[in-house]
Design a protein around this motif. Sequence first.
Motif, short mmCIF file in Angstrom:
data_model
loop_
_atom_site.label_atom_id
_atom_site.label_comp_id
_atom_site.label_asym_id
_atom_site.label_seq_id
_atom_site.Cartn_x
_atom_site.Cartn_y
_atom_site.Cartn_z
N TYR A 164 7.22 -60.02 1.16
CA TYR A 164 8.13 -61.14 0.89
C TYR A 164 9.54 -60.75 1.35
CZ TYR A 164 4.12 -62.60 -1.66
OH TYR A 164 2.83 -62.94 -1.96
N TRP A 165 10.14 -61.61 2.15
CA TRP A 165 11.49 -61.38 2.64
C TRP A 165 12.45 -62.20 1.79
CZ3 TRP A 165 13.76 -57.77 5.06
CH2 TRP A 165 15.04 -57.96 5.58
N GLU B 295 16.54 -63.15 0.76
CA GLU B 295 17.91 -63.17 1.27
C GLU B 295 18.81 -63.95 0.32
OE1 GLU B 295 17.97 -63.12 6.03
OE2 GLU B 295 17.30 -65.01 5.18
N ALA C 41 13.14 -56.55 1.40
CA ALA C 41 11.71 -56.74 1.58
C ALA C 41 11.02 -56.32 0.29
CB ALA C 41 11.21 -55.89 2.74
N THR D 177 5.78 -63.15 4.16
CA THR D 177 5.63 -62.70 5.54
C THR D 177 4.33 -61.89 5.59
OG1 THR D 177 6.85 -60.66 5.17
CG2 THR D 177 8.13 -62.55 5.89
N SER E 3 19.79 -58.77 1.85
CA SER E 3 18.38 -59.07 2.05
C SER E 3 17.56 -57.92 1.51
CB SER E 3 18.08 -59.30 3.53
OG SER E 3 18.39 -58.15 4.28
#
Length: 103
Positions: free
Chosen positions: A6-7, A9, A27, A98, A25
């Motif tokens: 999972y990204w 931001e 990850a 992602t 951000s």
Amino acid sequence: MLTRSYWCEVIAHTPDDGRTFWLGSHAAGSPRLALRWLRHRARHISDQLDPPAARPVLHWLGDAQAHEHALANLAHGAPYSHTIFEDAVRYLLTARPTTRSRP
């Protein structure tokens, strides 16, 4: 083999002049870790806001139902976003699934 991550931001946006500021951000390896990071960043933002503007953020931080909704969205492959409104600034916290190759 593909694995889901999972990204996350956080950006600040000033609608009056259209500027955008990247605030960080991350990850994350699971929906829960993604939400934990978003909550951590929201707490940082709320600490910098005037009390009236911080109230909705503090409410969201304690809203278990909103967090369960976010976790369910992420677990099912959908993105999640939360916007914090403060006078002339909008803070957008997002997490999206992602995929990446696993060695």
